[in-house]
Design an enzyme around this catalytic site. Structure first.
Site, PDB file in Angstrom:
ATOM      1  N   GLY A 173       3.055  -5.985   6.997  1.00 40.95           N
ATOM      2  CA  GLY A 173       2.161  -6.897   6.293  1.00 40.95           C
ATOM      3  C   GLY A 173       1.054  -7.385   7.202  1.00 40.95           C
TER       4      GLY A 173
ATOM      5  N   GLU B 208       5.386  -4.418  11.802  1.00 49.24           N
ATOM      6  CA  GLU B 208       4.141  -3.658  11.856  1.00 49.24           C
ATOM      7  C   GLU B 208       3.132  -4.443  11.041  1.00 49.24           C
ATOM      8  OE1 GLU B 208       1.143  -1.983  10.359  1.00 49.24           O
ATOM      9  OE2 GLU B 208       2.600  -0.795   9.231  1.00 49.24           O
TER      10      GLU B 208
ATOM     11  N   CYS C 130      -3.061   0.180   7.208  1.00 50.54           N
ATOM     12  CA  CYS C 130      -3.088  -0.470   8.518  1.00 50.54           C
ATOM     13  C   CYS C 130      -3.721   0.426   9.562  1.00 50.54           C
ATOM     14  CB  CYS C 130      -1.669  -0.849   8.953  1.00 50.54           C
ATOM     15  SG  CYS C 130      -0.878  -2.063   7.892  1.00 50.54           S
TER      16      CYS C 130
ATOM     17  N   ASN D 288       0.802  -1.223   0.000  1.00 53.62           N
ATOM     18  CA  ASN D 288       0.000   0.000   0.000  1.00 53.62           C
ATOM     19  C   ASN D 288       0.836   1.275   0.000  1.00 53.62           C
ATOM     20  OD1 ASN D 288       0.841  -0.552   2.597  1.00 53.62           O
ATOM     21  ND2 ASN D 288      -1.128  -0.140   3.567  1.00 53.62           N
TER      22      ASN D 288
END
Length: 343
Positions: free
Chosen positions: A90, A110, A144, A13
């Site tokens: 991920g 993360e 996220c 992303n």
């Protein structure tokens, strides 16, 4: 001198920003780096590799670019005993898999997020609606730190739903390269299938569709991308047992559920296995701080959608949302070994 060999697995992303914010601290701390880009978005990492190759002062072999399918090379890289540290961004599932393969290395991860926005009855609902719409629909929700669920006090649920609905005309799906497009396609057809599965589950359990709710491609998008669209969707009165309340969606869905008091809000917010980000909206300072301290998350934003700047605020989660914190200062310290010499 070069110290550890540091492996970086990047997300799809933000394939350039998140890469640079980890690669730069790793090199600055004196490590050699092996960069494995996301399988679906390797091009920006390749451009970064070309830039680094032209930088004077970086020894040969200090930076290595290794693209490829994670299913084919991921385990080989993660399990190599020459790797001393692994940083990745991920999904929680991918992070757990890497941790199983890597063994005794320093992990810096993360992972997935399911950020709740807890909205109390004394909040400025107009501001809340704008923040929640942006928090849910920006990047088609493929972040996220996206607001994945809105926990609204039962007395303001209906008003907040109406206000968010009024914001949605500005979040129109379209061709990714059209300047007027606010919401583009999801990364893959499989991801669109996943979002549809969570929405269908919520509806079956009693959630109300206020807007959207369908796999619908806007006019003018290339045929090969049509199946990757899910229209921006607003769900109201989402039951607490709906999967979308606890599971990461990574899609353009604003899911609004209710709570009765602080205790129930905390129970819902902390009920997920994910604990990356959260937001609290209230005009009561003491309540804001009380909730921020008790919500299990790596970061809590007061009266705004989750935001971390460009590496200046430490970013990371608890539970299945990761290990450690990333950020320019935090990452440099995480990528250095501490040794005590006693005379």
């Amino acid at each position: 001198p070069l110290r550890d060999v540091y492996k970086r697995q990047t997300p799809y992303n933000y394939p350039l920003a998140t890469t640079a914010l980890q690669v730069a601290p790793a090199i600055a701390a004196g490590n050699s780096v092996l960069l494995k880009p996301a399988s679906k978005t390797p091009v920006s990492a390749a451009i970064l590799a070309d830039v680094i190759a032209d930088v004077d002062g970086i020894p040969d072999g200090a930076f290595n670019f290794v693209p490829g399918e994670a299913s084919e090379i991921g385990d080989l890289l993660a399990g190599d005993d020459r790797i001393n540290a692994i940083a990745m961004t991920g999904s929680s599932g991918a992070g757990k898999h890497v941790a199983r393969e890597s063994g005794m290395v320093n992990l810096h991860m993360e992972l997935g997020g399911n950020a709740p926005a807890v909205v109390f009855d004394d909040a400025d609902l107009t501001d809340v609606a704008g923040d929640c719409a942006k928090g849910s629909f920006k990047y088609a929700g493929q972040r996220c730190s996206a607001i994945s669920r809105v926990l609204a006090h039962e007395s303001v649920h209906d008003d907040l739903v109406d206000l968010i609905d009024g914001q949605m005309d500005a979040w129109q799906a379209g061709d990714l390269f059209d300047e007027d497009t606010a919401v583009g396609p999801l990364i893959s057809e499989d991801q669109a299938d996943w979002v549809a599965e969570l929405v269908e589950d919520a509806i079956e359990k009693g959630a109300e569709i206020v807007r959207g709710g369908s796999r619908r491609a806007p006019e003018g998008v290339p045929d090969e991308l049509a199946d990757q669209f899910f229209e921006p969707t607003l769900l109201a009165n989402v039951p607490h047992d709906a999967r979308i309340v606890d599971e990461e969606q990574f899609g353009p869905i604003a899911a609004i559920t209710t709570f009765e008091d602080e205790t129930e809000a905390l129970e819902i917010a902390n009920g997920s296995d994910l604990a990356l980000d959260a937001a609290v909206f209230t005009s009561d300072y003491k309540r804001a701080m009380r909730m921020a301290e008790r919500i299990d998350a790596g970061a809590v934003r007061i009266n705004g959608a989750p935001s971390h700047g460009l590496g200046d605020i430490p970013f990371g989660g608890n539970k299945d949302s990761g290990i450690g914190r990333e950020g320019l200062d935090a990452s440099i310290h995480a990528m250095m070994r501490e040794k005590s010499i006693v005379l």
